[in-house]
Enzyme design. Sequence first.
Site, mmCIF file in Angstrom:
data_model
loop_
_atom_site.group_PDB
_atom_site.id
_atom_site.type_symbol
_atom_site.label_atom_id
_atom_site.label_comp_id
_atom_site.label_asym_id
_atom_site.label_seq_id
_atom_site.Cartn_x
_atom_site.Cartn_y
_atom_site.Cartn_z
ATOM 1 C CB SER A 57 -0.922 0.001 1.220
ATOM 2 O OG SER A 57 -1.836 -1.073 1.122
ATOM 3 C CB VAL A 82 -2.536 -1.141 6.086
ATOM 4 C CG1 VAL A 82 -1.241 -1.085 6.905
ATOM 5 C CG2 VAL A 82 -2.309 -0.498 4.726
ATOM 6 C CB THR A 87 3.278 -4.036 9.978
ATOM 7 O OG1 THR A 87 4.372 -3.125 9.897
ATOM 8 C CG2 THR A 87 1.984 -3.273 9.862
ATOM 9 C CG HIS A 89 6.360 -0.481 9.061
ATOM 10 N ND1 HIS A 89 6.405 -1.844 9.190
ATOM 11 C CD2 HIS A 89 6.507 -0.253 7.746
ATOM 12 C CE1 HIS A 89 6.570 -2.405 8.015
ATOM 13 N NE2 HIS A 89 6.625 -1.460 7.109
ATOM 14 C CG PHE A 114 -7.880 6.022 1.132
ATOM 15 C CD1 PHE A 114 -6.505 5.887 1.078
ATOM 16 C CD2 PHE A 114 -8.530 5.620 2.300
ATOM 17 C CE1 PHE A 114 -5.782 5.367 2.146
ATOM 18 C CE2 PHE A 114 -7.824 5.104 3.376
ATOM 19 C CZ PHE A 114 -6.449 4.979 3.296
HETATM 20 N N1 INI Z 1 1.733 -3.188 3.020
HETATM 21 C C1 INI Z 1 0.390 -3.361 2.972
HETATM 22 O O1 INI Z 1 -0.228 -3.060 1.934
HETATM 23 N N2 INI Z 1 -0.270 -3.866 4.042
HETATM 24 C C2 INI Z 1 0.371 -4.211 5.197
HETATM 25 O O2 INI Z 1 -0.326 -4.664 6.160
HETATM 26 C C3 INI Z 1 1.772 -4.048 5.272
HETATM 27 N N3 INI Z 1 2.488 -4.422 6.447
HETATM 28 O O3 INI Z 1 1.904 -5.113 7.322
HETATM 29 O O4 INI Z 1 3.683 -4.141 6.624
HETATM 30 C C4 INI Z 1 2.448 -3.522 4.131
HETATM 31 N N4 INI Z 1 3.788 -3.324 4.157
HETATM 32 C C5 INI Z 1 4.574 -3.104 2.959
HETATM 33 C C6 INI Z 1 4.599 -1.648 2.525
HETATM 34 O O5 INI Z 1 3.360 -1.270 1.944
HETATM 35 C C7 INI Z 1 5.685 -1.416 1.471
HETATM 36 O O6 INI Z 1 5.476 -2.249 0.362
HETATM 37 C C8 INI Z 1 7.104 -1.656 2.019
HETATM 38 O O7 INI Z 1 7.313 -0.944 3.215
HETATM 39 C C9 INI Z 1 8.168 -1.200 0.973
HETATM 40 O O8 INI Z 1 8.058 0.201 0.731
#
Ligand code: INI
Length: 160
Positions: A57, A82, A87, A89, A114
């Site tokens: 995302s 997400v 996570t 973060h 969104f």
């Molecule tokens: N991306 C998501 O779309 N959903 C999540 O829950 C998620 N978590 O859990 O970390 C997530 N992380 C990846 C992030 O979007 C990026 O692809 C990554 O940080 C590289 O920029």
Amino acid sequence: MGTVYSGSPEGAGLRIAIAVARFNELVTTALLAGARSGLERHGVNPDDIDIAWVPGSFELPLVADRLARTERYDAIICLGAVVRGETAHFDYVAGGAATGIGRVALESGRPIIFGVLTVDTLEQALARAGGHAGNKGYEAATTAIEMVNLLRALEGEPTG
Ligand code: INI
């Protein structure tokens, strides 16, 4: 009384791009199916719907920006999930996606929708991706169509 503006739900002739995150793919493929169904049920030709897969995302705003710059699309729908439990973060990913998508909308002047679920658990995400709480992808699709037509109405253009 002054003018009352609203966007019609008629999607015939619109060109739509969908940017969809691969992270939590079980959820996002269901959101994508809902979005396609929402567009097609409101008259958008399947040939006028393009899809761009992104890793997560957080990457949605950049790709939405690139899609907007092509000027090929009337609206861009961003789909992702997400999940807080997965996570540390969460706030950065969810906040970055929300802020970035809003910024692309204002900078491009186009509807950038969104359609990112921000939830505590995978169960909550699945419930909103075709489960008992509906499909947020479908809702994002109808929002996109309504917003395109609303902006056209505000500009004085005839709409379907
Ligand atoms: N991306 C998501 O779309 N959903 C999540 O829950 C998620 N978590 O859990 O970390 C997530 N992380 C990846 C992030 O979007 C990026 O692809 C990554 O940080 C590289 O920029």
